[in-house]
Design a protein around this motif. Structure first.
Motif, mmCIF file in Angstrom:
data_model
loop_
_atom_site.group_PDB
_atom_site.id
_atom_site.type_symbol
_atom_site.label_atom_id
_atom_site.label_comp_id
_atom_site.label_asym_id
_atom_site.label_seq_id
_atom_site.Cartn_x
_atom_site.Cartn_y
_atom_site.Cartn_z
ATOM 1 N N SER A 349 10.225 -3.336 -34.256
ATOM 2 C CA SER A 349 10.211 -1.931 -33.846
ATOM 3 C C SER A 349 11.571 -1.275 -33.996
ATOM 4 C CB SER A 349 9.744 -1.817 -32.392
ATOM 5 O OG SER A 349 9.620 -0.481 -31.984
ATOM 6 N N LYS A 350 12.640 -2.092 -34.007
ATOM 7 C CA LYS A 350 13.998 -1.567 -34.187
ATOM 8 C C LYS A 350 14.208 -1.009 -35.599
ATOM 9 C CE LYS A 350 18.403 -1.337 -32.726
ATOM 10 N NZ LYS A 350 19.132 -0.852 -33.889
ATOM 11 N N ALA A 351 13.285 -1.305 -36.532
ATOM 12 C CA ALA A 351 13.388 -0.778 -37.895
ATOM 13 C C ALA A 351 12.998 0.698 -37.881
ATOM 14 C CB ALA A 351 12.493 -1.564 -38.841
ATOM 15 N N THR A 352 13.921 1.531 -37.410
ATOM 16 C CA THR A 352 13.636 2.956 -37.231
ATOM 17 C C THR A 352 14.015 3.790 -38.446
ATOM 18 O OG1 THR A 352 15.791 3.279 -36.187
ATOM 19 C CG2 THR A 352 13.932 2.788 -34.732
ATOM 20 N N ASN A 353 14.583 3.150 -39.476
ATOM 21 C CA ASN A 353 14.939 3.892 -40.682
ATOM 22 C C ASN A 353 14.557 3.080 -41.915
ATOM 23 O OD1 ASN A 353 17.070 1.993 -41.206
ATOM 24 N ND2 ASN A 353 18.364 3.101 -39.755
ATOM 25 N N VAL A 354 14.728 3.677 -43.072
ATOM 26 C CA VAL A 354 14.295 3.049 -44.321
ATOM 27 C C VAL A 354 15.082 1.770 -44.610
ATOM 28 C CG1 VAL A 354 14.352 3.361 -46.825
ATOM 29 C CG2 VAL A 354 13.341 5.121 -45.382
ATOM 30 N N ASP A 355 16.393 1.780 -44.366
ATOM 31 C CA ASP A 355 17.200 0.599 -44.674
ATOM 32 C C ASP A 355 16.734 -0.619 -43.885
ATOM 33 O OD1 ASP A 355 18.738 1.981 -46.474
ATOM 34 O OD2 ASP A 355 20.385 2.366 -45.084
ATOM 35 N N SER A 356 16.528 -0.451 -42.593
ATOM 36 C CA SER A 356 16.114 -1.587 -41.770
ATOM 37 C C SER A 356 14.683 -2.001 -42.081
ATOM 38 C CB SER A 356 16.278 -1.266 -40.283
ATOM 39 O OG SER A 356 15.655 -0.053 -39.944
ATOM 40 N N ALA A 357 13.815 -1.042 -42.414
ATOM 41 C CA ALA A 357 12.442 -1.394 -42.797
ATOM 42 C C ALA A 357 12.436 -2.172 -44.113
ATOM 43 C CB ALA A 357 11.587 -0.134 -42.918
ATOM 44 N N ALA A 358 13.335 -1.816 -45.034
ATOM 45 C CA ALA A 358 13.418 -2.537 -46.308
ATOM 46 C C ALA A 358 13.772 -3.997 -46.083
ATOM 47 C CB ALA A 358 14.447 -1.873 -47.216
ATOM 48 N N LYS A 359 14.711 -4.249 -45.185
ATOM 49 C CA LYS A 359 15.082 -5.637 -44.883
ATOM 50 C C LYS A 359 13.898 -6.399 -44.307
ATOM 51 C CE LYS A 359 20.060 -5.002 -44.224
ATOM 52 N NZ LYS A 359 20.166 -3.654 -44.739
ATOM 53 N N ALA A 360 13.135 -5.747 -43.445
ATOM 54 C CA ALA A 360 11.970 -6.411 -42.856
ATOM 55 C C ALA A 360 10.917 -6.708 -43.919
ATOM 56 C CB ALA A 360 11.381 -5.527 -41.756
ATOM 57 N N LEU A 361 10.657 -5.761 -44.807
ATOM 58 C CA LEU A 361 9.653 -5.967 -45.847
ATOM 59 C C LEU A 361 10.065 -7.074 -46.821
ATOM 60 C CD1 LEU A 361 8.687 -2.259 -46.632
ATOM 61 C CD2 LEU A 361 7.266 -3.966 -45.491
ATOM 62 N N GLN A 362 11.368 -7.225 -47.054
ATOM 63 C CA GLN A 362 11.837 -8.272 -47.956
ATOM 64 C C GLN A 362 11.742 -9.669 -47.346
ATOM 65 O OE1 GLN A 362 15.594 -7.172 -50.287
ATOM 66 N NE2 GLN A 362 15.475 -5.510 -48.814
ATOM 67 N N ALA A 363 11.557 -9.721 -46.034
ATOM 68 C CA ALA A 363 11.566 -11.019 -45.353
ATOM 69 C C ALA A 363 10.215 -11.733 -45.387
ATOM 70 C CB ALA A 363 12.012 -10.830 -43.906
ATOM 71 N N LEU A 437 5.110 -4.988 -37.729
ATOM 72 C CA LEU A 437 5.487 -3.660 -37.248
ATOM 73 C C LEU A 437 6.923 -3.395 -37.673
ATOM 74 C CD1 LEU A 437 5.147 -1.065 -35.525
ATOM 75 C CD2 LEU A 437 5.982 -2.402 -33.562
ATOM 76 N N ALA A 438 7.093 -2.518 -38.659
ATOM 77 C CA ALA A 438 8.418 -2.083 -39.128
ATOM 78 C C ALA A 438 8.288 -0.599 -39.438
ATOM 79 C CB ALA A 438 8.865 -2.874 -40.352
ATOM 80 N N PRO A 439 8.392 0.270 -38.442
ATOM 81 C CA PRO A 439 7.894 1.651 -38.548
ATOM 82 C C PRO A 439 8.592 2.550 -39.558
ATOM 83 C CG PRO A 439 8.123 0.986 -36.261
ATOM 84 C CD PRO A 439 8.818 -0.061 -37.077
ATOM 85 N N ALA A 440 9.866 2.286 -39.868
ATOM 86 C CA ALA A 440 10.642 3.167 -40.749
ATOM 87 C C ALA A 440 10.682 4.596 -40.211
ATOM 88 C CB ALA A 440 10.078 3.153 -42.171
ATOM 89 N N ALA A 441 10.605 4.730 -38.907
ATOM 90 C CA ALA A 441 10.558 6.040 -38.270
ATOM 91 C C ALA A 441 10.969 5.903 -36.810
ATOM 92 C CB ALA A 441 9.145 6.629 -38.356
ATOM 93 N N ALA A 442 11.424 7.001 -36.247
ATOM 94 C CA ALA A 442 11.730 7.022 -34.817
ATOM 95 C C ALA A 442 10.444 6.949 -34.002
ATOM 96 C CB ALA A 442 12.516 8.286 -34.471
ATOM 97 N N SER A 443 10.590 6.684 -32.722
ATOM 98 C CA SER A 443 9.425 6.440 -31.857
ATOM 99 C C SER A 443 9.043 7.630 -31.004
ATOM 100 C CB SER A 443 9.752 5.266 -30.919
ATOM 101 O OG SER A 443 10.890 5.579 -30.127
ATOM 102 N N PHE A 444 9.847 8.695 -31.033
ATOM 103 C CA PHE A 444 9.773 9.686 -29.967
ATOM 104 C C PHE A 444 8.517 10.558 -29.972
ATOM 105 C CE2 PHE A 444 14.423 9.170 -30.901
ATOM 106 C CZ PHE A 444 14.656 8.292 -29.851
ATOM 107 N N ASP A 445 7.693 10.441 -31.022
ATOM 108 C CA ASP A 445 6.441 11.197 -31.008
ATOM 109 C C ASP A 445 5.426 10.585 -30.053
ATOM 110 O OD1 ASP A 445 6.371 8.950 -32.670
ATOM 111 O OD2 ASP A 445 4.752 9.770 -33.900
ATOM 112 N N GLN A 446 5.449 9.247 -29.913
ATOM 113 C CA GLN A 446 4.450 8.568 -29.090
ATOM 114 C C GLN A 446 5.050 7.701 -27.988
ATOM 115 O OE1 GLN A 446 2.354 6.582 -32.369
ATOM 116 N NE2 GLN A 446 0.621 7.972 -32.095
ATOM 117 N N TYR A 447 6.343 7.381 -28.085
ATOM 118 C CA TYR A 447 6.985 6.474 -27.131
ATOM 119 C C TYR A 447 8.360 7.016 -26.752
ATOM 120 C CZ TYR A 447 3.478 3.268 -29.032
ATOM 121 O OH TYR A 447 2.303 2.696 -29.444
#
Length: 466
Positions: A349-363, A437-447
């Motif tokens: 869930s900490k993957a709130t931006n594209v860079d961190s989501a990319a690392k998660a997807l590569q794993a 779960l690697a949202p590539a987005a902030a949470s503030f719309d729902q959490y």
């Protein structure tokens, strides 16, 4: 608590009364200082006053009579984009400005240490990415190996809220650029630099200022050993500046992807294997591929940094390997929640931006990807090279429909809610797949924050267990 030394009977001002500010005020008072404090928030001031702090309006000139130092909380700008008015006033009056990190390093050692068999040591970790995981991993290894240890700084406990040292203890600190930039004392025994990517550009007036803030951890105090990631030019430069030549093993170079066998001491990971080289010969190796708490190349770099720091304080490779195996990862950072019917469920869930989501997807491979939330400028088109790893995407939140337009031919559903995403992914994933779960987005719309989003995902996964 670590009482601050050298402040007895002095009037010290504290600016910012969040967690670190309150802890700083208490530690100063424990050291005999007369503490006055200020915060821009009226509610915060009122609560602090109710807790017994003396509130003085530091924006007024007459508030500074007799003040010998100002201690500022890390989030308050002291130079760029411009100094906070209270800090600017201190500069004008030639009053030294410091932070809690500076106070810690000048106060941690005491006369009690004269009776210790083994001197306590401080391991400090900085960098752009991975410093929280690296800090937690070092702390975990030390604890698993029976060494007394505490962890704090930018993770967990504030530095001045740590307990006074005991014989042979290690304190492991995560330090952000905000913390290293202002501290007047920085004297770790082991200093770790993970990597550098652009961040906090306004606060540091560009990449050069940001790197300079990180570099202070190495330049100001002269650690006994430095662990330096050399996958970027800044790390190569830093390692070169600290080293006296190829035979100097006070610098341990680390890499994720590059073989390093020419330096006096190096640790690197390639194709899932960690290797340690000393004086051109392999001294240790670990297969990282099956360590569930450290998935992906970015975590392999964290593993190299933690391994190097622990080797620098005398931990054996086999002890480190055993501790790696029991490391579960930090909450919300590529954290394996469960394996159900052969399907792995991972909370990033900490993957709130594209860079961190990319690392998660590569794993991972064969990913059922839960993404979406409050999207950021630029969308997720930069993730296109990694979508071949995605079997299907389940899109939630405010930006779900925008994301659906950007995932191209990748199979996807707009499901809106976390409940629907977990249910659909669970129904469609097969043994060997990963629900990520690697949202590539902030949470503030729902959490309210990414932690609550990750906790909701975790609870939904836990409910799936037989």
């Amino acid at each position: 608590m670590i009482p601050v030394q050298g402040v007895e009977n002095q009037t010290i001002a504290v600016l910012g009364l969040g967690r670190s500010g309150k802890a700083t005020a208490a530690a100063l008072a424990a050291g005999g200082a007369n503490v006055i404090a200020w915060d821009d928030g009226q509610d915060t001031r009122e609560q602090a006053e109710a807790d017994g702090l003396t509130i003085v309006d530091l924006t007024r000139d007459d508030a500074w009579q007799g003040v010998t130092a100002l201690i500022a909380s890390p989030g308050i700008p002291h130079l760029y984009p411009k100094p906070h008015p209270v800090i600017a006033k201190a500069y004008e009056l030639s009053i030294p400005v410091d932070n809690d990190i500076g106070l810690f390093f000048r106060s941690y050692a005491t006369t009690d240490w004269d009776g210790f068999d083994r001197v306590p040591r401080v391991i400090a970790v900085t960098g752009s990415n991975g410093k929280s995981t690296t800090t937690a991993l070092i702390h975990h290894i030390l604890k698993e190996c029976g060494r007394p240890t505490q962890m704090g700084g930018n993770i967990g406990t504030g530095v001045l809220s740590l307990e006074p040292a005991i014989d042979g203890e290690f304190v492991v600190l995560e330090l952000s650029s905000y913390q290293t930039d202002l501290a007047r004392a920085l004297t770790p025994d082991i200093a770790v630099f993970t990597n550098l990517t652009p961040d906090h550009m306004d606060r540091h007036a560009g990449l050069g200022g940001y790197f300079a803030a990180k570099r202070r951890l190495f330049a100001e105090g002269g650690p006994d050993r430095a662990v330096v990631g050399v996958d970027e030019n800044e790390g190569l430069y830093l390692a070169d500046q600290l080293s006296m030549g190829p035979a100097d093993d006070r610098v341990i170079r680390i890499s994720s992807g590059k073989k390093l066998d020419r330096a006096a001491w190096s640790v690197f990971a390639r194709k899932g294997f960690l290797a340690e080289y000393r004086k051109g010969r392999q001294a240790g190796s670990i297969d990282l591929r099956q360590i569930t708490g450290l998935p992906g190349a970015h975590n392999h770099q964290n593993a190299c940094a933690a391994y190097a720091a622990c080797r620098a304080v005398g931990i054996a490779p086999r002890e480190i390997e055993a501790a790696f195996a029991s490391f579960s990862g930090l909450p919300h950072r590529s954290q394996t929640i469960a394996e159900i019917d052969g399907v792995r469920y991972v909370n990033d869930s900490k993957a709130t931006n594209v860079d961190s989501a990319a690392k998660a997807l590569q794993a991972f491979d064969k990913i059922h990807w839960i993404a979406g939330g409050l999207g950021k400028e630029g969308g997720i088109t930069a993730l296109t090279p990694y979508l071949e790893r995605v079997t299907k995407a389940y899109l939630i939140g405010h930006s779900a429909r925008d994301f659906a337009l950007e995932v191209g031919q990748t199979p996807h559903e707009v499901v809106d809610t976390m409940e629907a995403a977990v249910a659909r992914a669970h129904a469609q994933a097969k043994p060997g797949d990963t629900v990520l779960l690697a949202p590539a987005a902030a949470s503030f719309d729902q959490y309210p924050n990414f932690e609550k989003r990750g906790e909701h995902f975790t609870a939904l996964v836990e409910a799936l267990k037989p």
